[in-house]
Design an enzyme around this catalytic site. Structure first.
Site, PDB file in Angstrom:
ATOM      1  N   SER A 180      -2.989  -2.735   9.387  1.00 25.07           N
ATOM      2  CA  SER A 180      -3.968  -4.009  10.086  1.00 25.07           C
ATOM      3  C   SER A 180      -4.737  -4.199   9.187  1.00 25.07           C
ATOM      4  O   SER A 180      -5.258  -5.041   9.190  1.00 25.07           O
ATOM      5  CB  SER A 180      -4.680  -2.736  11.074  1.00 25.07           C
ATOM      6  OG  SER A 180      -4.967  -1.197  10.683  1.00 25.07           O
TER       7      SER A 180
ATOM      8  N   GLY B 122       3.010  -4.545   8.811  1.00 30.63           N
ATOM      9  CA  GLY B 122       3.106  -2.878   9.139  1.00 30.63           C
ATOM     10  C   GLY B 122       1.647  -2.303   8.837  1.00 30.63           C
ATOM     11  O   GLY B 122       2.116  -1.387   8.013  1.00 30.63           O
TER      12      GLY B 122
ATOM     13  N   ASN C   8       2.842  -6.756  12.746  1.00 28.68           N
ATOM     14  CA  ASN C   8       2.963  -5.440  13.801  1.00 28.68           C
ATOM     15  C   ASN C   8       3.685  -5.183  14.639  1.00 28.68           C
ATOM     16  O   ASN C   8       4.259  -6.126  15.841  1.00 28.68           O
ATOM     17  CB  ASN C   8       1.479  -4.913  13.522  1.00 28.68           C
ATOM     18  CG  ASN C   8       1.011  -4.653  12.400  1.00 28.68           C
ATOM     19  OD1 ASN C   8       1.399  -3.852  12.055  1.00 28.68           O
ATOM     20  ND2 ASN C   8      -0.042  -5.479  11.900  1.00 28.68           N
TER      21      ASN C   8
ATOM     22  N   CYS D 113      -3.034  13.041 -21.759  1.00 28.79           N
ATOM     23  CA  CYS D 113      -2.273  12.151 -23.086  1.00 28.79           C
ATOM     24  C   CYS D 113      -1.903  11.092 -22.213  1.00 28.79           C
ATOM     25  O   CYS D 113      -1.059  10.073 -23.400  1.00 28.79           O
ATOM     26  CB  CYS D 113      -1.604  13.351 -23.985  1.00 28.79           C
ATOM     27  SG  CYS D 113      -0.065  13.257 -22.926  1.00 28.79           S
TER      28      CYS D 113
ATOM     29  N   HIS E  15      -0.957   1.472  -4.689  1.00 25.17           N
ATOM     30  CA  HIS E  15      -1.785   3.024  -4.219  1.00 25.17           C
ATOM     31  C   HIS E  15      -0.816   4.025  -5.079  1.00 25.17           C
ATOM     32  O   HIS E  15      -0.902   5.149  -5.562  1.00 25.17           O
ATOM     33  CB  HIS E  15      -1.777   3.582  -3.146  1.00 25.17           C
ATOM     34  CG  HIS E  15      -2.766   2.918  -1.908  1.00 25.17           C
ATOM     35  ND1 HIS E  15      -2.491   3.581  -0.876  1.00 25.17           N
ATOM     36  CD2 HIS E  15      -4.363   2.121  -2.613  1.00 25.17           C
ATOM     37  CE1 HIS E  15      -4.084   2.481  -0.766  1.00 25.17           C
ATOM     38  NE2 HIS E  15      -4.589   2.215  -1.433  1.00 25.17           N
TER      39      HIS E  15
ATOM     40  N   GLN F 163       1.108  -0.839  -0.080  1.00 18.57           N
ATOM     41  CA  GLN F 163      -0.005  -0.256  -0.389  1.00 18.57           C
ATOM     42  C   GLN F 163       0.794   1.213  -0.042  1.00 18.57           C
ATOM     43  O   GLN F 163       0.413   1.938   0.182  1.00 18.57           O
ATOM     44  CB  GLN F 163      -1.206  -0.255   1.375  1.00 18.57           C
ATOM     45  CG  GLN F 163      -1.757  -1.164   1.539  1.00 18.57           C
ATOM     46  CD  GLN F 163      -2.322  -1.348   2.832  1.00 18.57           C
ATOM     47  OE1 GLN F 163      -3.662  -0.694   3.404  1.00 18.57           O
ATOM     48  NE2 GLN F 163      -1.967  -2.062   3.498  1.00 18.57           N
TER      49      GLN F 163
ATOM     50  N   CYS G 180       2.591  17.954 -23.609  1.00 22.85           N
ATOM     51  CA  CYS G 180       1.057  19.022 -24.212  1.00 22.85           C
ATOM     52  C   CYS G 180       0.401  20.158 -23.446  1.00 22.85           C
ATOM     53  O   CYS G 180      -0.552  20.716 -23.528  1.00 22.85           O
ATOM     54  CB  CYS G 180       0.226  17.664 -24.298  1.00 22.85           C
ATOM     55  SG  CYS G 180      -0.723  17.027 -22.818  1.00 22.85           S
TER      56      CYS G 180
ATOM     57  N   CYS H 169       0.538  12.500 -17.143  1.00 22.45           N
ATOM     58  CA  CYS H 169       0.083  13.653 -18.003  1.00 22.45           C
ATOM     59  C   CYS H 169      -1.449  12.907 -17.788  1.00 22.45           C
ATOM     60  O   CYS H 169      -1.972  11.575 -18.533  1.00 22.45           O
ATOM     61  CB  CYS H 169       0.207  13.986 -18.696  1.00 22.45           C
ATOM     62  SG  CYS H 169      -1.008  14.659 -20.057  1.00 22.45           S
TER      63      CYS H 169
HETATM   64 ZN    ZN Z   1       0.440  14.917 -21.898  1.00 18.92          ZN
END
Ligand code: ZN
Length: 259
Positions: free
Chosen positions: A197, A195, A221, A133, A122, A104, A158, A130
């Site tokens: 829960s 590390g 943990n 594009c 994540h 995570q 862009c 970007c």
């Molecule tokens: Zn772009």
């Protein structure tokens, strides 16, 4: 209740007998590297309001402001190094014991420690992308710009403002990462939850899936968490000590069984 040493031995045996062990990691594994848990006092969310800084809408409407958070984050991550827990997990992968690491965290420290099969739930600060594009750039390309006195938001060729490849509130977990992680959990006979829960979905689905299919959940943990009552095995303490100790134990047991 087993004492710490017995628990360690038991988990090492379990891992040696496993066919497909995986690890799910969270903020706690990077705390010894100097990256505070975002939700802890002094963590990111004590300094930045989530709704004002960490949502997709906030980025799209006020990229310059949201980049204050990104610069702070990229600085913290840029100054951090993998710790013995990251290194031990990478070693467990080289030993053929841990097949996948699902994290995570967005700090890239697993890969820097040598882990190869890493799924980042994540996303990661290591790349900027970007949203218009879909071009991507390594963050290192913009490292110097982050510290200029007059800060300009990094932008794409862009012209659109770039965003670190992290999943903001209001964005979904990359589908491919989610699918491959769920598949790994379906096949796993042991999951090390390290590390974290793992109470927030979809990360919480992974130990639940392993458990449903008859596998074992091992919690590592610092202290008891909301997960503790649902796990079969538990090794409490600083993961920068317990994880290297577990790998030492594994190697010892493996050595004695092949001798
Ligand atoms: Zn772009």
């Amino acid at each position: 209740m087993l004492d710490a040493e017995q628990a360690m031995q038991q988990v090492a045996h379990l891992l040696l007998q496993s066919q497909s062990a995986i690890a799910l990691t969270g903020a706690g594994i990077s705390v010894p590297s100097g990256i505070p848990d975002f939700r802890s006092p002094g963590g990111l969310w004590s300094r930045y309001d989530i709704m004002e800084y960490a949502t997709l809408d906030a980025f799209l409407s006020k990229p310059h402001r949201v980049w204050n958070l990104f610069r702070d984050l990229m600085d913290t991550v840029g100054n951090a190094h993998p710790n013995p827990a990251h290194e031990a997990l990478a070693e467990a992968e080289r030993l053929g014991i841990v097949k996948n690491v699902i994290t995570q965290n967005i700090d890239g420290l697993h890969q820097r420690a040598g882990s190869i099969a890493v799924a980042e739930f994540h996303g990661s600060c290591g790349q900027l992308s970007c949203l218009r594009c879909r071009s991507r750039f390594p963050s290192s390309q913009f490292q110097e710009d982050l510290h200029k006195e007059v800060f300009r938001v990094p932008s794409c060729d862009c012209g659109f403002p770039l965003k670190p490849d992290i999943v903001l509130f209001g964005e979904s977990i990359p589908q491919q990462v989610l699918t491959s992680s769920l598949e790994a959990a379906e096949q796993a006979d042991v999951i090390l939850v390290i590390g974290t829960s793992a109470t927030v979905a979809p990360a919480s689905m992974l130990p639940a899936l392993v458990r449903q299919r008859g596998g074992s959940v091992v919690e590592m943990n610092l202290e008891e968490t909301e997960l503790s009552w649902r796990v079969q095995h538990q090794i409490l303490g600083d993961v920068a000590h317990t994880l290297p100790e577990l790998v030492r134990c594994l190697k010892q047991l493996r050595g004695s069984s092949t001798a």
